[in-house]
Design a protein around this motif. Structure first.
Motif, mmCIF file in Angstrom:
data_model
loop_
_atom_site.group_PDB
_atom_site.id
_atom_site.type_symbol
_atom_site.label_atom_id
_atom_site.label_comp_id
_atom_site.label_asym_id
_atom_site.label_seq_id
_atom_site.Cartn_x
_atom_site.Cartn_y
_atom_site.Cartn_z
ATOM 1 N N PHE A 48 0.826 -1.205 0.000
ATOM 2 C CA PHE A 48 0.000 0.000 0.000
ATOM 3 C C PHE A 48 0.861 1.256 0.000
ATOM 4 C CE2 PHE A 48 -1.810 3.532 2.325
ATOM 5 C CZ PHE A 48 -3.026 3.725 1.680
ATOM 6 N N VAL A 49 1.827 1.301 0.897
ATOM 7 C CA VAL A 49 2.681 2.486 1.031
ATOM 8 C C VAL A 49 3.425 2.787 -0.267
ATOM 9 C CG1 VAL A 49 4.753 3.389 2.180
ATOM 10 C CG2 VAL A 49 2.956 2.271 3.526
ATOM 11 N N PHE A 50 3.910 1.748 -0.952
ATOM 12 C CA PHE A 50 4.706 1.946 -2.155
ATOM 13 C C PHE A 50 3.869 2.249 -3.394
ATOM 14 C CE2 PHE A 50 7.957 -0.916 0.037
ATOM 15 C CZ PHE A 50 8.730 0.160 0.433
ATOM 16 N N VAL A 51 2.612 1.808 -3.403
ATOM 17 C CA VAL A 51 1.797 1.928 -4.613
ATOM 18 C C VAL A 51 0.808 3.082 -4.551
ATOM 19 C CG1 VAL A 51 0.087 0.770 -6.081
ATOM 20 C CG2 VAL A 51 2.018 -0.527 -5.148
ATOM 21 N N HIS A 52 0.202 3.310 -3.402
ATOM 22 C CA HIS A 52 -0.902 4.261 -3.339
ATOM 23 C C HIS A 52 -0.477 5.685 -3.722
ATOM 24 C CE1 HIS A 52 -4.930 5.448 -2.288
ATOM 25 N NE2 HIS A 52 -4.411 6.527 -1.720
ATOM 26 N N GLY A 53 -1.250 6.257 -4.598
ATOM 27 C CA GLY A 53 -1.018 7.628 -5.026
ATOM 28 C C GLY A 53 0.063 7.812 -6.069
ATOM 29 N N MET A 54 0.708 6.715 -6.481
ATOM 30 C CA MET A 54 1.790 6.812 -7.462
ATOM 31 C C MET A 54 1.229 6.701 -8.887
ATOM 32 S SD MET A 54 4.208 7.200 -5.388
ATOM 33 C CE MET A 54 4.600 6.870 -3.671
ATOM 34 N N PHE A 116 17.507 4.268 -5.030
ATOM 35 C CA PHE A 116 16.784 5.359 -5.695
ATOM 36 C C PHE A 116 15.949 6.129 -4.682
ATOM 37 C CE2 PHE A 116 17.280 1.819 -8.682
ATOM 38 C CZ PHE A 116 17.938 2.452 -9.732
ATOM 39 N N PRO A 117 16.591 6.851 -3.772
ATOM 40 C CA PRO A 117 15.851 7.573 -2.723
ATOM 41 C C PRO A 117 14.929 8.631 -3.330
ATOM 42 C CG PRO A 117 18.150 8.287 -2.801
ATOM 43 C CD PRO A 117 18.044 7.092 -3.703
ATOM 44 N N GLY A 118 13.678 8.621 -2.882
ATOM 45 C CA GLY A 118 12.728 9.611 -3.355
ATOM 46 C C GLY A 118 12.170 9.347 -4.735
ATOM 47 N N ARG A 119 12.585 8.273 -5.373
ATOM 48 C CA ARG A 119 12.096 7.947 -6.726
ATOM 49 C C ARG A 119 10.848 7.081 -6.621
ATOM 50 N NH1 ARG A 119 15.680 7.713 -11.034
ATOM 51 N NH2 ARG A 119 13.908 6.783 -12.138
ATOM 52 N N HIS A 120 9.678 7.716 -6.704
ATOM 53 C CA HIS A 120 8.428 6.972 -6.573
ATOM 54 C C HIS A 120 8.221 5.992 -7.721
ATOM 55 C CE1 HIS A 120 7.568 9.482 -3.234
ATOM 56 N NE2 HIS A 120 7.329 10.565 -3.935
ATOM 57 N N ASP A 121 8.742 6.346 -8.914
ATOM 58 C CA ASP A 121 8.600 5.426 -10.045
ATOM 59 C C ASP A 121 9.400 4.145 -9.810
ATOM 60 O OD1 ASP A 121 10.950 6.930 -10.164
ATOM 61 O OD2 ASP A 121 11.110 6.730 -12.339
ATOM 62 N N ALA A 122 10.533 4.278 -9.128
ATOM 63 C CA ALA A 122 11.362 3.103 -8.835
ATOM 64 C C ALA A 122 10.676 2.191 -7.826
ATOM 65 C CB ALA A 122 12.730 3.531 -8.314
ATOM 66 N N THR A 123 10.102 2.783 -6.764
ATOM 67 C CA THR A 123 9.442 1.961 -5.751
ATOM 68 C C THR A 123 8.192 1.293 -6.318
ATOM 69 O OG1 THR A 123 8.281 3.936 -4.930
ATOM 70 C CG2 THR A 123 10.306 3.297 -3.807
ATOM 71 N N LEU A 124 7.463 2.003 -7.156
ATOM 72 C CA LEU A 124 6.282 1.405 -7.775
ATOM 73 C C LEU A 124 6.685 0.252 -8.684
ATOM 74 C CD1 LEU A 124 3.262 1.383 -8.449
ATOM 75 C CD2 LEU A 124 3.729 3.058 -10.233
ATOM 76 N N SER A 125 7.693 0.470 -9.517
ATOM 77 C CA SER A 125 8.173 -0.596 -10.410
ATOM 78 C C SER A 125 8.639 -1.797 -9.600
ATOM 79 C CB SER A 125 9.320 -0.080 -11.279
ATOM 80 O OG SER A 125 8.877 0.961 -12.127
ATOM 81 N N MET A 126 9.272 -1.529 -8.470
ATOM 82 C CA MET A 126 9.777 -2.583 -7.602
ATOM 83 C C MET A 126 8.637 -3.498 -7.146
ATOM 84 S SD MET A 126 11.262 -1.836 -3.802
ATOM 85 C CE MET A 126 9.734 -0.970 -3.426
ATOM 86 N N VAL A 127 7.540 -2.923 -6.698
ATOM 87 C CA VAL A 127 6.408 -3.712 -6.212
ATOM 88 C C VAL A 127 5.759 -4.488 -7.346
ATOM 89 C CG1 VAL A 127 4.110 -3.610 -5.184
ATOM 90 C CG2 VAL A 127 5.950 -2.182 -4.274
ATOM 91 N N ILE A 128 5.530 -3.829 -8.483
ATOM 92 C CA ILE A 128 4.849 -4.478 -9.602
ATOM 93 C C ILE A 128 5.697 -5.619 -10.155
ATOM 94 C CG2 ILE A 128 3.799 -4.166 -11.862
ATOM 95 C CD1 ILE A 128 2.385 -2.753 -9.528
ATOM 96 N N VAL A 129 7.004 -5.398 -10.287
ATOM 97 C CA VAL A 129 7.893 -6.458 -10.782
ATOM 98 C C VAL A 129 7.921 -7.621 -9.794
ATOM 99 C CG1 VAL A 129 10.308 -7.038 -11.225
ATOM 100 C CG2 VAL A 129 9.328 -4.970 -12.222
#
Length: 201
Positions: A48-54, A116-129
């Motif tokens: 939730f934390v990594f995906v929501h709002g991204m 990738f600190p502060g990179r929301h696209d990186a954290t989102l990609s991380m969860v989806i992958v």
């Protein structure tokens, strides 16, 4: 240095866990409880934390597809190596699975955040992958390989076993609702739950 610090911290967490076991603070019977906390509370909260709002872009889908394709290629290479070494069928299947899958969640999440600190696209990609690339592949192709090379009959129902744990369904739900406003009290609570994931794992 961020990645090295993160990996070192994870190693120290392992040492703390080992020390707690040796000291008798943690016992073998605690494993079921700790696993349940991670699987049913901490990990879903992390998702939730990594995906929501991204914002979700096509690049995320490309990354997932690339991971899936790479996994299949690596598994095929492992099969060829096993044939060249004349390994028995069970060992071949084990090698294929071991070469194909990695710890993309408990190690992957904190390492990607550090890289990738502060990179929301990186954290989102991380969860989806992790969920669609690794977990989905593990529970479809991986289950088929495991049952086939172990000499056991393949059961289609086994493909649905991973739906009994909440991480994948919650990922799908969160993607669908990622732009829906959530109260700060809820997000704050889930953030605290998410912080447990790596230490408990």
């Amino acid at each position: 240095m961020g990645i090295l610090t993160t990996v070192t911290s994870i190693f120290l967490l392992l040492v703390c866990g080992y020390g707690a076991k040796r000291a008798g603070v943690l016992k073998a019977g605690n494993v079921t409880v700790v696993n349940a906390l991670v699987i049913y509370l901490a990990m879903p909260a992390s998702i939730f934390v990594f995906v929501h709002g991204m914002p979700i872009s096509s690049a995320v889908a490309k990354a997932t597809g690339t991971y899936f394709a790479a996994s299949i290629v690596v598994m095929g290479m492992a099969y060829l190596v096993a044939c060249a070494l004349r390994l028995d069928r069970r060992t071949t299947g084990g090698l294929m699975l071991a070469s194909m899958f990695g710890n993309t969640a408990f190690l992957g999440y904190p390492v990607i955040n550090a890289a990738f600190p502060g990179r929301h696209d990186a954290t989102l990609s991380m969860v989806i992958v992790d969920q669609f690339g690794m977990l989905f592949t593990l529970n479809t192709v991986g289950v088929f390989v495991a049952s086939s090379f172990a000499g056991a009959g393949f059961q289609r129902s086994s493909l649905l076993e991973f739906l009994k744990t909440p991480s994948f369904p919650i990922t799908v739900l969160e993607i669908a609702l990622h732009s829906v406003h959530i109260q700060a009290l809820v997000t704050g609570t889930l953030t605290h739950l998410a912080a447990m994931t790596t230490p408990l794992a």
